[in-house]
Design a protein around this motif. Structure first.
Motif, short mmCIF file in Angstrom:
data_model
loop_
_atom_site.label_atom_id
_atom_site.label_comp_id
_atom_site.label_asym_id
_atom_site.label_seq_id
_atom_site.Cartn_x
_atom_site.Cartn_y
_atom_site.Cartn_z
N VAL A 1 69.84 44.08 45.22
CA VAL A 1 69.05 44.90 45.97
C VAL A 1 69.32 46.53 45.36
CG1 VAL A 1 68.94 46.13 48.18
CG2 VAL A 1 69.68 43.71 48.25
N ILE A 2 67.70 46.91 45.13
CA ILE A 2 67.88 48.12 44.66
C ILE A 2 67.03 49.01 45.55
CG2 ILE A 2 67.66 47.40 42.21
CD1 ILE A 2 64.78 47.57 42.13
N ALA A 3 67.42 50.44 45.66
CA ALA A 3 67.01 51.10 46.53
C ALA A 3 67.38 52.45 46.33
CB ALA A 3 67.30 50.81 47.87
N ASP A 4 66.64 53.58 47.02
CA ASP A 4 67.10 55.11 46.92
C ASP A 4 68.07 55.14 48.22
OD1 ASP A 4 65.43 56.63 48.82
OD2 ASP A 4 64.09 55.41 48.20
N SER A 5 68.94 56.31 48.01
CA SER A 5 69.91 56.38 49.11
C SER A 5 69.25 56.91 50.48
CB SER A 5 71.01 57.52 48.73
OG SER A 5 70.16 58.71 48.29
N SER A 6 67.93 57.15 50.51
CA SER A 6 67.28 57.39 51.82
C SER A 6 67.18 56.38 52.81
CB SER A 6 65.81 58.24 51.52
OG SER A 6 64.84 57.20 51.17
N LYS A 7 67.46 55.12 52.19
CA LYS A 7 67.19 54.00 53.05
C LYS A 7 68.68 53.54 53.68
CE LYS A 7 63.26 53.00 51.28
NZ LYS A 7 63.01 53.98 50.28
N LEU A 8 69.82 54.37 53.54
CA LEU A 8 71.29 54.13 53.90
C LEU A 8 71.25 54.52 55.50
CD1 LEU A 8 73.28 54.93 50.77
CD2 LEU A 8 72.14 52.70 51.22
N GLY A 9 71.97 53.79 56.16
CA GLY A 9 72.31 53.99 57.54
C GLY A 9 71.21 54.05 58.40
N LYS A 10 70.17 53.25 57.94
CA LYS A 10 69.04 53.10 58.91
C LYS A 10 68.73 51.91 59.09
CE LYS A 10 67.00 57.39 56.94
NZ LYS A 10 65.89 58.30 56.32
N VAL B 1 65.42 40.25 42.63
CA VAL B 1 65.65 41.58 42.77
C VAL B 1 64.70 42.21 43.79
CG1 VAL B 1 65.30 44.04 41.50
CG2 VAL B 1 66.49 42.07 40.18
N VAL B 2 64.96 42.77 44.72
CA VAL B 2 64.33 43.20 45.98
C VAL B 2 64.63 44.44 46.44
CG1 VAL B 2 64.19 40.65 46.56
CG2 VAL B 2 65.78 42.21 47.81
N THR B 3 63.69 45.15 46.92
CA THR B 3 63.97 46.51 47.58
C THR B 3 63.90 46.19 49.22
OG1 THR B 3 63.32 48.86 47.58
CG2 THR B 3 61.49 47.26 47.71
N ILE B 4 64.16 47.15 49.95
CA ILE B 4 64.35 47.25 51.36
C ILE B 4 63.80 48.40 51.89
CG2 ILE B 4 66.52 45.66 51.25
CD1 ILE B 4 67.97 48.47 51.44
N SER C 1 60.93 60.12 43.92
CA SER C 1 60.64 59.40 42.53
C SER C 1 61.71 59.32 41.57
CB SER C 1 59.24 59.72 41.97
OG SER C 1 59.43 61.13 41.93
N GLN C 2 62.45 60.44 41.63
CA GLN C 2 63.49 60.41 40.61
C GLN C 2 64.60 59.58 40.65
OE1 GLN C 2 62.46 61.71 37.71
NE2 GLN C 2 64.07 63.10 37.30
N GLU C 3 64.94 59.47 42.09
CA GLU C 3 65.94 58.58 42.57
C GLU C 3 65.73 57.29 42.19
OE1 GLU C 3 66.67 62.30 44.85
OE2 GLU C 3 64.83 61.11 44.17
N LYS C 4 64.28 56.95 42.57
CA LYS C 4 64.03 55.54 42.32
C LYS C 4 64.06 55.10 40.74
CE LYS C 4 61.09 55.37 46.52
NZ LYS C 4 59.70 55.23 46.95
N ARG C 5 63.48 56.04 39.85
CA ARG C 5 63.49 55.95 38.62
C ARG C 5 64.91 55.85 37.99
NH1 ARG C 5 58.92 60.35 38.11
NH2 ARG C 5 57.00 59.03 37.65
N ALA C 6 65.94 56.39 38.56
CA ALA C 6 67.23 56.30 38.14
C ALA C 6 67.68 54.89 38.55
CB ALA C 6 68.12 57.57 38.53
N VAL C 7 67.62 54.42 39.72
CA VAL C 7 68.05 53.24 40.03
C VAL C 7 67.23 52.13 39.39
CG1 VAL C 7 67.79 51.40 41.90
CG2 VAL C 7 68.52 53.81 42.26
N VAL D 1 72.30 48.39 43.77
CA VAL D 1 72.10 49.51 43.02
C VAL D 1 71.34 50.60 43.71
CG1 VAL D 1 70.98 50.32 40.73
CG2 VAL D 1 71.98 47.90 40.97
N ILE D 2 71.91 51.60 43.53
CA ILE D 2 71.76 52.87 44.45
C ILE D 2 71.83 54.14 43.75
CG2 ILE D 2 74.03 53.16 45.55
CD1 ILE D 2 71.00 52.98 47.65
#
Length: 260
Positions: A203-212, A169-172, A76-82, A228-229
């Motif tokens: 595209v907005i997302a937290d970094s847990s989505k990367l490389g997957k 603006v979309v998330t993934i 949640s902190q990462e998402k709020r920052a993004v 935005v990450i």
């Protein structure tokens, strides 16, 4: 697809919807109903799902949170920052298509601080956040999904096709060198419909989505104008994004939450 991979996909689908039928899982994962039943039995034995006649659901939580609410509390902190950083990229007068997601809901709450914004969305919570601030909102109709408070389906996509917005603006669900992915075919279709009606995609997302990767590819990296990450991608993904001319923004960390 290996059994462990298939079972992970089943869990991701359940996190999106809370409950799902054997028939729908078999069709979505292109396998037999008998195979799905064996997978659900294995997951149930591990306590990861609860079986019912013809399908399965997430096990009940002590706080009675649904899947969407649970994801709101993850990273949640990462998402709020993004969300806070991304909202600062827009100005009064902008028109924005926004899809349903936990990160886009945080984004909508930040965006609501602006004036004279026009938002088109299929999310009831996003519409409520933007509308409560006095901004203009167009609510996309369709088949209502109560677990995430959004509208999907053919009717929703027909309505989206009537709009022409400057921004989307979309998330993934996942992002790899092969593009952006989602775990839900209905949500993937809504996102595709939205980006077809806009000039500029963020595209907005937290970094847990990367490389997957996830089950459904939504769009290639080349379609993204801006990412935005909370933490910049590294290695092959960073190179692929640079080759695709994606503008990558790293959101600074928040010192403390901006709301409870």
């Amino acid at each position: 697809m290996r059994p462990n991979e298939r079972r992970q996909h089943i869990l991701e689908l359940l996190r999106q919807r809370e409950r799902i039928s054997v028939d729908e899982l078999a069709r979505t994962l292109s396998t037999s109903q008998e195979t799905i039943r064996r997978d659900l039995t294995s997951l149930a034995e591990d306590g990861q799902v609860t079986k019912f006649h013809g399908g399965a659901s997430l096990p009940p939580s002590g706080e009675h949170e649904n899947a969407f609410q649970t994801r709101m509390n993850e990273f949640s902190q990462e998402k709020r920052a993004v969300a806070k950083y991304a909202a600062g990229l827009y100005a009064p007068g902008d028109s924005i298509l926004i899809d349903t997601g936990t990160t886009t809901l945080f984004f909508a709450r930040e965006l609501a601080r602006l004036n004279r914004i026009t938002v088109i969305t299929n999310s009831l919570q996003i519409a409520a956040s933007i509308g409560a601030s006095g901004n203009r909102v167009f609510m996309i109709g369709g088949e209502y999904r109560p677990e995430s408070e959004q509208n999907t389906g053919a009717l929703a996509m027909e309505q989206i096709a009537r709009f022409n917005a400057e921004h989307a603006v979309v998330t993934i669900g996942a992002l790899s060198t092969d593009g952006a992915f989602d775990f839900s075919i209905e949500e993937a279709e809504i996102t595709r419909a939205m980006i077809a009606r806009t000039r500029y995609l963020t595209v907005i997302a937290d970094s847990s989505k990367l490389g997957k990767r996830a089950l459904f590819q939504v769009f290639p990296l080349e379609r993204i104008d801006r990412l935005v990450i909370d933490r910049k991608p590294m290695g092959e993904l960073a190179k692929a994004l640079a080759d695709a001319r994606v503008e990558v923004h790293e959101a600074p960390a928040l010192n403390k939450p901006d709301w409870p």
